[in-house]
Design a protein around this motif. Structure first.
Motif, PDB file in Angstrom:
ATOM      1  N   LEU A  33      61.994  -3.145  91.969  1.00 17.26           N
ATOM      2  CA  LEU A  33      60.779  -3.940  91.792  1.00 17.26           C
ATOM      3  C   LEU A  33      59.798  -3.248  90.856  1.00 17.26           C
ATOM      4  CD1 LEU A  33      59.999  -5.336  95.351  1.00 17.26           C
ATOM      5  CD2 LEU A  33      60.758  -6.590  93.337  1.00 17.26           C
ATOM      6  N   TRP A  34      59.614  -1.930  91.043  1.00 21.56           N
ATOM      7  CA  TRP A  34      58.692  -1.199  90.176  1.00 21.56           C
ATOM      8  C   TRP A  34      59.196  -1.189  88.739  1.00 21.56           C
ATOM      9  CZ3 TRP A  34      53.935  -0.777  91.019  1.00 21.56           C
ATOM     10  CH2 TRP A  34      53.435  -0.575  92.288  1.00 21.56           C
ATOM     11  N   TRP A  35      60.499  -1.029  88.551  1.00 21.26           N
ATOM     12  CA  TRP A  35      61.079  -1.039  87.211  1.00 21.26           C
ATOM     13  C   TRP A  35      60.807  -2.384  86.537  1.00 21.26           C
ATOM     14  CZ3 TRP A  35      62.180   1.085  82.992  1.00 21.26           C
ATOM     15  CH2 TRP A  35      63.087   0.562  82.095  1.00 21.26           C
ATOM     16  N   ASP A  36      61.050  -3.470  87.248  1.00 16.74           N
ATOM     17  CA  ASP A  36      60.797  -4.801  86.698  1.00 16.74           C
ATOM     18  C   ASP A  36      59.318  -4.991  86.358  1.00 16.74           C
ATOM     19  OD1 ASP A  36      63.473  -5.358  86.980  1.00 16.74           O
ATOM     20  OD2 ASP A  36      63.221  -6.602  88.771  1.00 16.74           O
ATOM     21  N   GLU A  37      58.446  -4.528  87.242  1.00 25.26           N
ATOM     22  CA  GLU A  37      57.009  -4.667  87.007  1.00 25.26           C
ATOM     23  C   GLU A  37      56.568  -3.841  85.798  1.00 25.26           C
ATOM     24  OE1 GLU A  37      53.130  -6.116  87.674  1.00 25.26           O
ATOM     25  OE2 GLU A  37      55.095  -6.790  88.380  1.00 25.26           O
ATOM     26  N   ALA A  38      57.108  -2.632  85.667  1.00 25.47           N
ATOM     27  CA  ALA A  38      56.760  -1.771  84.524  1.00 25.47           C
ATOM     28  C   ALA A  38      57.165  -2.424  83.208  1.00 25.47           C
ATOM     29  CB  ALA A  38      57.434  -0.406  84.672  1.00 25.47           C
ATOM     30  N   ARG A  39      58.363  -2.985  83.159  1.00 27.42           N
ATOM     31  CA  ARG A  39      58.805  -3.660  81.923  1.00 27.42           C
ATOM     32  C   ARG A  39      57.956  -4.886  81.636  1.00 27.42           C
ATOM     33  NH1 ARG A  39      64.751  -5.076  82.299  1.00 27.42           N
ATOM     34  NH2 ARG A  39      63.983  -5.745  84.290  1.00 27.42           N
ATOM     35  N   LYS A  40      57.590  -5.618  82.687  1.00 28.55           N
ATOM     36  CA  LYS A  40      56.745  -6.803  82.509  1.00 28.55           C
ATOM     37  C   LYS A  40      55.401  -6.414  81.902  1.00 28.55           C
ATOM     38  CE  LYS A  40      54.358 -10.236  85.321  1.00 28.55           C
ATOM     39  NZ  LYS A  40      54.104 -10.657  86.695  1.00 28.55           N
ATOM     40  N   ILE A  41      54.810  -5.357  82.423  1.00 34.91           N
ATOM     41  CA  ILE A  41      53.521  -4.892  81.909  1.00 34.91           C
ATOM     42  C   ILE A  41      53.657  -4.444  80.461  1.00 34.91           C
ATOM     43  CG2 ILE A  41      51.802  -3.048  82.114  1.00 34.91           C
ATOM     44  CD1 ILE A  41      52.304  -3.241  85.204  1.00 34.91           C
ATOM     45  N   ALA A  42      54.696  -3.661  80.177  1.00 37.56           N
ATOM     46  CA  ALA A  42      54.889  -3.167  78.806  1.00 37.56           C
ATOM     47  C   ALA A  42      55.108  -4.317  77.832  1.00 37.56           C
ATOM     48  CB  ALA A  42      56.054  -2.183  78.764  1.00 37.56           C
ATOM     49  N   ARG A  43      55.899  -5.309  78.225  1.00 33.09           N
ATOM     50  CA  ARG A  43      56.126  -6.484  77.355  1.00 33.09           C
ATOM     51  C   ARG A  43      54.823  -7.221  77.104  1.00 33.09           C
ATOM     52  NH1 ARG A  43      60.772  -7.322  80.532  1.00 33.09           N
ATOM     53  NH2 ARG A  43      59.645  -8.851  81.741  1.00 33.09           N
ATOM     54  N   GLU A  52      51.451   1.142  73.375  1.00 39.71           N
ATOM     55  CA  GLU A  52      51.278   2.372  74.143  1.00 39.71           C
ATOM     56  C   GLU A  52      51.908   2.288  75.532  1.00 39.71           C
ATOM     57  OE1 GLU A  52      50.675   6.196  74.960  1.00 39.71           O
ATOM     58  OE2 GLU A  52      50.545   5.201  73.021  1.00 39.71           O
ATOM     59  N   ALA A  53      51.922   1.108  76.134  1.00 36.55           N
ATOM     60  CA  ALA A  53      52.537   0.986  77.464  1.00 36.55           C
ATOM     61  C   ALA A  53      54.028   1.325  77.403  1.00 36.55           C
ATOM     62  CB  ALA A  53      52.328  -0.413  78.029  1.00 36.55           C
ATOM     63  N   TRP A  54      54.719   0.893  76.328  1.00 31.94           N
ATOM     64  CA  TRP A  54      56.134   1.248  76.173  1.00 31.94           C
ATOM     65  C   TRP A  54      56.279   2.746  75.967  1.00 31.94           C
ATOM     66  CZ3 TRP A  54      59.854  -1.377  77.973  1.00 31.94           C
ATOM     67  CH2 TRP A  54      59.899  -2.762  77.900  1.00 31.94           C
ATOM     68  N   ASN A  55      55.403   3.322  75.151  1.00 31.95           N
ATOM     69  CA  ASN A  55      55.458   4.764  74.918  1.00 31.95           C
ATOM     70  C   ASN A  55      55.239   5.539  76.213  1.00 31.95           C
ATOM     71  OD1 ASN A  55      55.839   4.403  72.150  1.00 31.95           O
ATOM     72  ND2 ASN A  55      53.654   4.360  71.749  1.00 31.95           N
TER      73      ASN A  55
END
Length: 70
Positions: A33-43, A52-55
Motif C-alpha cells: 500500500l505504501w509503495w502504491d501511494e508513494a508512486r501515486k504521489i510522485a506521478r 523532486e518526489a521521484w528523486n
C-alpha cells in the motif's frame, strides 16, 4: 452527485476496500500500500512539473536497499 464527486467517492471506497484486504497480509500488504501511494504521489507531483518526489523516492529506496542488502 456529480461525476467528479462519484469518481472521488469510488476511489475512496476502492482504497478502503484494498486496505482491508491487504491488512490481513500483515507487513507485506502494508508495504504494498505504501509503495502504491508513494508512486501515486510522485506521478502527481511530476504531472505538476515537480520531479523532486521521484528523486526523493529513488534516494529513499536506494538507502533502504543499501541498509538491508547482504
Amino acid at each position: 452527485m456529480t461525476s467528479a464527486e462519484r469518481r472521488a467517492y469510488n476511489q475512496r471506497q476502492h482504497a478502503e476496500n484494498r486496505r482491508q484486504l491487504v491488512a490481513d497480509r500483515g507487513p507485506r500488504g502494508i508495504a504494498e500500500l505504501w509503495w502504491d501511494e508513494a508512486r501515486k504521489i510522485a506521478r502527481h507531483r511530476a504531472a505538476q512539473g515537480d520531479e523532486e518526489a521521484w528523486n526523493d523516492l529513488a534516494r529513499t529506496l536506494s538507502n533502504y536497499c543499501t541498509r538491508y542488502s547482504a
